[in-house]
Design an enzyme around this catalytic site. Structure first.
Site, PDB file in Angstrom:
ATOM      1  N   LYS A 189       0.814  -1.220   0.000  1.00  0.00           N
ATOM      2  CA  LYS A 189       0.000   0.000   0.000  1.00  0.00           C
ATOM      3  C   LYS A 189       0.849   1.273   0.000  1.00  0.00           C
ATOM      4  CE  LYS A 189      -3.885  -2.149   2.528  1.00  0.00           C
ATOM      5  NZ  LYS A 189      -4.689  -2.058   3.787  1.00  0.00           N
ATOM      6  N   TYR A 214     -12.328  -2.761  -2.815  1.00  0.00           N
ATOM      7  CA  TYR A 214     -12.825  -2.743  -1.433  1.00  0.00           C
ATOM      8  C   TYR A 214     -14.361  -2.686  -1.373  1.00  0.00           C
ATOM      9  CZ  TYR A 214      -8.188  -2.281   0.734  1.00  0.00           C
ATOM     10  OH  TYR A 214      -6.907  -2.505   1.192  1.00  0.00           O
ATOM     11  N   ARG A 250      -1.484 -14.308   4.116  1.00  0.00           N
ATOM     12  CA  ARG A 250      -2.209 -13.665   5.232  1.00  0.00           C
ATOM     13  C   ARG A 250      -1.466 -13.862   6.550  1.00  0.00           C
ATOM     14  NH1 ARG A 250      -6.857 -10.289   4.718  1.00  0.00           N
ATOM     15  NH2 ARG A 250      -7.758 -11.276   6.564  1.00  0.00           N
ATOM     16  N   ARG A 297       2.828  -6.550   9.500  1.00  0.00           N
ATOM     17  CA  ARG A 297       2.146  -5.504  10.275  1.00  0.00           C
ATOM     18  C   ARG A 297       2.684  -5.460  11.705  1.00  0.00           C
ATOM     19  NH1 ARG A 297      -3.844  -7.016   7.836  1.00  0.00           N
ATOM     20  NH2 ARG A 297      -3.813  -5.602   6.047  1.00  0.00           N
ATOM     21  N   ASN A 334      -1.849   0.057   7.298  1.00  0.00           N
ATOM     22  CA  ASN A 334      -1.255  -1.208   7.746  1.00  0.00           C
ATOM     23  C   ASN A 334      -0.444  -1.894   6.654  1.00  0.00           C
ATOM     24  OD1 ASN A 334      -3.336  -1.979   6.134  1.00  0.00           O
ATOM     25  ND2 ASN A 334      -4.545  -2.954   7.741  1.00  0.00           N
ATOM     26  N   HIS A 369      -2.069  -5.415   1.721  1.00  0.00           N
ATOM     27  CA  HIS A 369      -3.333  -6.150   1.578  1.00  0.00           C
ATOM     28  C   HIS A 369      -3.031  -7.547   1.074  1.00  0.00           C
ATOM     29  CE1 HIS A 369      -7.366  -7.287   0.172  1.00  0.00           C
ATOM     30  NE2 HIS A 369      -6.736  -7.766  -0.893  1.00  0.00           N
ATOM     31  N   GLU A 372     -10.158 -10.293  -7.082  1.00  0.00           N
ATOM     32  CA  GLU A 372      -9.200  -9.183  -6.969  1.00  0.00           C
ATOM     33  C   GLU A 372      -8.122  -9.260  -8.060  1.00  0.00           C
ATOM     34  OE1 GLU A 372      -7.883  -9.554  -2.911  1.00  0.00           O
ATOM     35  OE2 GLU A 372      -9.845  -8.995  -2.108  1.00  0.00           O
TER      36      GLU A 372
HETATM   37  P1  IDP Z   1      -7.560  -6.736   6.066  1.00  0.00           P
HETATM   38  O1  IDP Z   1      -6.756  -5.797   5.207  1.00  0.00           O
HETATM   39  O2  IDP Z   1      -6.759  -7.240   7.244  1.00  0.00           O
HETATM   40  O3  IDP Z   1      -8.230  -7.843   5.301  1.00  0.00           O
HETATM   41  P2  IDP Z   1     -10.233  -5.528   6.308  1.00  0.00           P
HETATM   42  O4  IDP Z   1     -11.088  -5.649   7.511  1.00  0.00           O
HETATM   43  O5  IDP Z   1     -10.624  -6.274   5.086  1.00  0.00           O
HETATM   44  O6  IDP Z   1      -8.723  -5.863   6.759  1.00  0.00           O
HETATM   45  O7  IDP Z   1     -10.152  -3.968   5.967  1.00  0.00           O
HETATM   46  C1  IDP Z   1      -9.602  -3.539   4.745  1.00  0.00           C
HETATM   47  C2  IDP Z   1      -8.698  -2.354   5.025  1.00  0.00           C
HETATM   48  O8  IDP Z   1      -9.507  -1.265   5.478  1.00  0.00           O
HETATM   49  C3  IDP Z   1      -7.671  -2.564   6.141  1.00  0.00           C
HETATM   50  O9  IDP Z   1      -6.512  -3.239   5.722  1.00  0.00           O
HETATM   51  C4  IDP Z   1      -7.395  -1.141   6.576  1.00  0.00           C
HETATM   52  O10 IDP Z   1      -6.507  -0.477   5.676  1.00  0.00           O
HETATM   53  C5  IDP Z   1      -8.788  -0.508   6.456  1.00  0.00           C
HETATM   54  N1  IDP Z   1      -9.528  -0.592   7.726  1.00  0.00           N
HETATM   55  C6  IDP Z   1     -10.091  -1.686   8.284  1.00  0.00           C
HETATM   56  N2  IDP Z   1     -10.713  -1.406   9.439  1.00  0.00           N
HETATM   57  C7  IDP Z   1     -10.536  -0.080   9.628  1.00  0.00           C
HETATM   58  C8  IDP Z   1     -10.950   0.829  10.657  1.00  0.00           C
HETATM   59  O11 IDP Z   1     -11.611   0.467  11.648  1.00  0.00           O
HETATM   60  N3  IDP Z   1     -10.569   2.128  10.506  1.00  0.00           N
HETATM   61  C9  IDP Z   1      -9.854   2.562   9.433  1.00  0.00           C
HETATM   62  N4  IDP Z   1      -9.448   1.753   8.449  1.00  0.00           N
HETATM   63  C10 IDP Z   1      -9.780   0.443   8.537  1.00  0.00           C
HETATM   64 MG    MG Z   2      -9.805  -7.776   3.927  1.00  0.00          MG
END
Ligand code: IDP
Ligand code: MG
Length: 151
Positions: A11, A51, A87, A104, A114, A117, A128
């Site tokens: 990212k 997303y 993952r 992370r 973070n 992805h 994707e």
């Molecule tokens: P993942 O990347 O670990 O699969 P997801 O829940 O799918 O996590 O969320 C996608 C992305 O959205 C996250 O990687 C992060 O960048 C962002 N994100 C997720 N939850 C939050 C939040 O509570 N606040 C702000 N950004 C978030």
């Molecule tokens: Mg996700």
């Protein structure tokens, strides 16, 4: 032991912080094959499609703003159980909760920024990969396959 393909995004925060090579190296050293890789600054449309499952979440607008703010690297990786293996290398969403040794866990203190992805299922990976690599991927065999492939 299924050979899978998964979609990884390094990212914008990772590139801004100079961690692109470090993150790529972690996947590469694990034994996953790079079958697609490109630097790009996605449109909001592409980021929104990627997303789509988060469209109704309060953080969706800031998430799209974040991933379109500066370049990212889209990566397609292939290998045995590549989806879950990637993952595991990445760690859980919130960097504060991620274990040391994960990407992370080692480099992120944020749940939003973070660094990376990774597709979370076979269906997500297929969907994707089509978004980021509509042109398809490159099939090849790594020279170390005979030594590094699982038995
Ligand atoms: P993942 O990347 O670990 O699969 P997801 O829940 O799918 O996590 O969320 C996608 C992305 O959205 C996250 O990687 C992060 O960048 C962002 N994100 C997720 N939850 C939050 C939040 O509570 N606040 C702000 N950004 C978030
Ligand atoms: Mg996700």
């Amino acid at each position: 032991m299924p050979v899978e393909r998964t979609l990884i995004l390094i990212k914008p925060d990772a590139l801004q912080r100079g961690f692109a090579a470090e993150i790529l190296a972690r996947f590469e050293r694990k034994g996953l094959r790079i079958v697609g890789m490109k630097l790009m600054k996605p449109t909001a449309e592409t980021a929104g499609a990627h997303y789509a499952e988060h469209k109704e979440r309060p953080f969706f607008p800031s998430l799209i703003e974040f991933v379109t703010s500066s370049p990212l690297i889209a990566l397609a990786l292939e290998g045995d159980s590549a989806i879950s293996v990637a993952r595991t290398l990445i760690g859980p969403t919130d960097g504060r909760a991620a274990a040391p040794g994960t990407i992370r866990g080692d480099f992120a203190l944020s749940k939003a920024n973070n660094l990376v992805h990774g597709s979370d299922s076979a269906a997500a990976a297929e969907r994707e990969l089509k978004i980021w690599f509509p042109e398809g991927l490159i099939t090849w065999t790594r020279a170390d396959t005979v030594w590094a492939e699982p038995v």
